[in-house]
Design a protein around this motif. Structure first.
Motif, PDB file in Angstrom:
ATOM      1  N   VAL A 254      60.273  48.530  32.866  1.00  0.00           N
ATOM      2  CA  VAL A 254      59.774  49.744  33.584  1.00  0.00           C
ATOM      3  C   VAL A 254      60.137  50.991  32.781  1.00  0.00           C
ATOM      4  N   PRO A 255      59.171  51.817  32.398  1.00  0.00           N
ATOM      5  CA  PRO A 255      57.874  51.820  32.772  1.00  0.00           C
ATOM      6  C   PRO A 255      56.529  51.157  31.999  1.00  0.00           C
ATOM      7  N   MET A 256      56.977  50.781  30.917  1.00  0.00           N
ATOM      8  CA  MET A 256      55.920  50.258  29.868  1.00  0.00           C
ATOM      9  C   MET A 256      55.111  49.034  30.659  1.00  0.00           C
ATOM     10  N   ILE A 257      55.753  48.050  31.154  1.00  0.00           N
ATOM     11  CA  ILE A 257      54.978  46.776  31.746  1.00  0.00           C
ATOM     12  C   ILE A 257      54.815  47.212  33.214  1.00  0.00           C
ATOM     13  N   ALA A 258      55.771  47.259  33.785  1.00  0.00           N
ATOM     14  CA  ALA A 258      55.710  47.668  35.407  1.00  0.00           C
ATOM     15  C   ALA A 258      55.613  49.048  35.701  1.00  0.00           C
ATOM     16  N   GLY A 259      54.285  49.636  35.030  1.00  0.00           N
ATOM     17  CA  GLY A 259      54.468  51.065  35.451  1.00  0.00           C
ATOM     18  C   GLY A 259      53.693  51.501  36.320  1.00  0.00           C
ATOM     19  N   PRO A 260      53.613  52.687  36.742  1.00  0.00           N
ATOM     20  CA  PRO A 260      52.971  53.223  38.034  1.00  0.00           C
ATOM     21  C   PRO A 260      51.692  52.556  38.286  1.00  0.00           C
ATOM     22  N   SER A 261      50.864  52.507  37.439  1.00  0.00           N
ATOM     23  CA  SER A 261      49.590  51.922  37.568  1.00  0.00           C
ATOM     24  C   SER A 261      49.443  50.615  37.968  1.00  0.00           C
ATOM     25  N   ALA A 262      50.359  49.780  37.460  1.00  0.00           N
ATOM     26  CA  ALA A 262      50.496  48.351  37.845  1.00  0.00           C
ATOM     27  C   ALA A 262      50.849  48.124  39.212  1.00  0.00           C
ATOM     28  N   LEU A 263      52.046  48.951  39.674  1.00  0.00           N
ATOM     29  CA  LEU A 263      52.512  48.802  40.843  1.00  0.00           C
ATOM     30  C   LEU A 263      51.600  49.461  41.936  1.00  0.00           C
ATOM     31  N   ALA A 264      50.977  50.462  41.490  1.00  0.00           N
ATOM     32  CA  ALA A 264      49.761  50.794  42.611  1.00  0.00           C
ATOM     33  C   ALA A 264      48.590  49.683  42.754  1.00  0.00           C
ATOM     34  N   MET A 265      48.483  49.068  41.820  1.00  0.00           N
ATOM     35  CA  MET A 265      47.387  48.014  41.855  1.00  0.00           C
ATOM     36  C   MET A 265      47.832  46.875  42.608  1.00  0.00           C
ATOM     37  N   VAL A 266      49.251  46.518  42.567  1.00  0.00           N
ATOM     38  CA  VAL A 266      49.598  45.301  43.397  1.00  0.00           C
ATOM     39  C   VAL A 266      49.994  45.930  44.694  1.00  0.00           C
ATOM     40  N   LEU A 267      50.343  47.023  45.111  1.00  0.00           N
ATOM     41  CA  LEU A 267      50.320  47.582  46.426  1.00  0.00           C
ATOM     42  C   LEU A 267      48.872  47.635  47.023  1.00  0.00           C
ATOM     43  N   LEU A 268      48.107  48.025  46.298  1.00  0.00           N
ATOM     44  CA  LEU A 268      46.540  47.864  46.970  1.00  0.00           C
ATOM     45  C   LEU A 268      46.227  46.398  47.235  1.00  0.00           C
ATOM     46  N   ALA A 269      46.549  45.560  46.516  1.00  0.00           N
ATOM     47  CA  ALA A 269      46.088  44.263  46.592  1.00  0.00           C
ATOM     48  C   ALA A 269      47.128  43.812  47.880  1.00  0.00           C
ATOM     49  N   SER A 270      48.169  43.919  48.041  1.00  0.00           N
ATOM     50  CA  SER A 270      49.033  43.476  49.179  1.00  0.00           C
ATOM     51  C   SER A 270      48.518  44.279  50.464  1.00  0.00           C
ATOM     52  N   ARG A 271      48.080  45.421  50.310  1.00  0.00           N
ATOM     53  CA  ARG A 271      47.465  46.034  51.363  1.00  0.00           C
ATOM     54  C   ARG A 271      46.197  45.753  51.931  1.00  0.00           C
ATOM     55  N   GLN A 272      45.323  45.121  50.914  1.00  0.00           N
ATOM     56  CA  GLN A 272      43.948  44.708  51.267  1.00  0.00           C
ATOM     57  C   GLN A 272      43.866  43.118  51.821  1.00  0.00           C
ATOM     58  N   SER A 273      44.989  42.515  51.221  1.00  0.00           N
ATOM     59  CA  SER A 273      45.241  40.946  51.650  1.00  0.00           C
ATOM     60  C   SER A 273      45.945  40.573  52.714  1.00  0.00           C
ATOM     61  N   GLY A 274      45.725  39.729  53.751  1.00  0.00           N
ATOM     62  CA  GLY A 274      46.778  39.571  54.583  1.00  0.00           C
ATOM     63  C   GLY A 274      47.845  38.511  54.071  1.00  0.00           C
ATOM     64  N   ASP A 275      47.414  37.796  53.110  1.00  0.00           N
ATOM     65  CA  ASP A 275      48.458  36.827  52.473  1.00  0.00           C
ATOM     66  C   ASP A 275      48.746  37.053  51.076  1.00  0.00           C
ATOM     67  N   PRO A 276      49.815  37.511  50.958  1.00  0.00           N
ATOM     68  CA  PRO A 276      50.280  37.943  49.244  1.00  0.00           C
ATOM     69  C   PRO A 276      50.328  36.733  48.488  1.00  0.00           C
ATOM     70  N   LEU A 277      50.548  35.587  48.814  1.00  0.00           N
ATOM     71  CA  LEU A 277      50.579  34.301  48.014  1.00  0.00           C
ATOM     72  C   LEU A 277      49.707  34.139  46.852  1.00  0.00           C
ATOM     73  N   PRO A 278      48.505  34.132  47.322  1.00  0.00           N
ATOM     74  CA  PRO A 278      47.479  33.908  46.216  1.00  0.00           C
ATOM     75  C   PRO A 278      47.638  34.977  45.163  1.00  0.00           C
ATOM     76  N   TRP A 279      47.933  36.249  45.532  1.00  0.00           N
ATOM     77  CA  TRP A 279      48.143  37.148  44.468  1.00  0.00           C
ATOM     78  C   TRP A 279      49.397  36.920  43.511  1.00  0.00           C
ATOM     79  N   VAL A 280      50.398  36.070  44.144  1.00  0.00           N
ATOM     80  CA  VAL A 280      51.504  36.069  43.227  1.00  0.00           C
ATOM     81  C   VAL A 280      50.937  35.271  42.174  1.00  0.00           C
ATOM     82  N   GLY A 281      50.170  34.191  42.337  1.00  0.00           N
ATOM     83  CA  GLY A 281      49.752  33.489  40.986  1.00  0.00           C
ATOM     84  C   GLY A 281      48.945  34.318  40.076  1.00  0.00           C
ATOM     85  N   ALA A 282      48.181  35.521  40.416  1.00  0.00           N
ATOM     86  CA  ALA A 282      47.265  36.403  39.784  1.00  0.00           C
ATOM     87  C   ALA A 282      48.411  37.119  38.982  1.00  0.00           C
ATOM     88  N   VAL A 283      49.602  37.538  39.481  1.00  0.00           N
ATOM     89  CA  VAL A 283      50.627  38.554  38.750  1.00  0.00           C
ATOM     90  C   VAL A 283      51.100  37.652  37.736  1.00  0.00           C
TER      91      VAL A 283
END
Length: 198
Positions: free
Chosen positions: A113-142
């Protein structure tokens, strides 16, 4: 894995920008032995991955606490990605990361932090979590995007020798152009939803 998840893996890789971070990693770890470099990179990438996965599960709660809507997050995420893309395509003066001050043994900051898990990456996973009812499939993407990012950083020394400074800069600009298009699409989608619900 669905096309949506694969698209998210690709977008996350663009945000993580492993090729653009190669000069920074080389400079930061230039005083370490090859074995120490591998150990540090693996450790920092694991920490960054854990942070990103954690945000997948607590992201919806954070957004609820902060009272942020989907369009607001998508528009702000698109703006952040657009600014990052502009910096990738048009690097500011003094962007030469190879001349950055070395640190003997980085821990969490600045690699994880912040080179890898920076603000943009965190914002992206936040958006994914908000739009998806199930976060488990996104774990594989991350995990997949983080694995590719880790692999590229682990071969940073031979990669820098093969591509050279100009090759790395060209690859970063190409990724910046792609990221610009994706950021504009996020802005368009967010604005459509915002004006439709206004």
């Amino acid at each position: 894995m669905t096309p949506e998840i694969l698209s998210s893996v690709f977008l996350l890789l663009l945000v993580l920008d492993p090729l653009g971070n190669v000069p920074f990693v080389l400079s930061l770890l230039r005083e370490q032995t090859p074995a120490q470099k591998r150990r540090i990179i693996l450790r920092e990438c694991a920490i960054a991955t854990a942070v990103l996965v954690a945000f997948l599960f607590v992201g919806d709660w954070l957004l609820a606490v902060m009272r942020l809507s989907d369009p607001a997050l998508e528009i702000s995420g698109g703006l952040i990605l657009f600014l990052i893309a502009l910096r990738m395509v048009f690097p500011p003066a003094g962007h030469n990361l190879a001349e950055a001050e070395p640190r003997p043994a980085p821990f969490i900051v600045p690699l994880a932090v912040p080179m890898i898990a920076g603000p943009s990456a965190l914002a992206m996973v936040l958006l994914a979590s908000r739009q998806s009812g199930d976060p488990l499939p996104w774990v594989g993407a991350v995990l997949l995007a983080s694995a590719v990012n880790t692999g590229i950083l682990l071969i940073s020394d031979p990669l820098a020798r093969i591509l050279g400074r100009s090759g790395l800069e060209a690859m970063e600009r190409l990724m910046g152009l792609i990221l610009t298009t994706m950021a504009v699409q996020m802005l368009i989608s967010g604005l459509k939803v915002a004006f439709a619900t206004a």
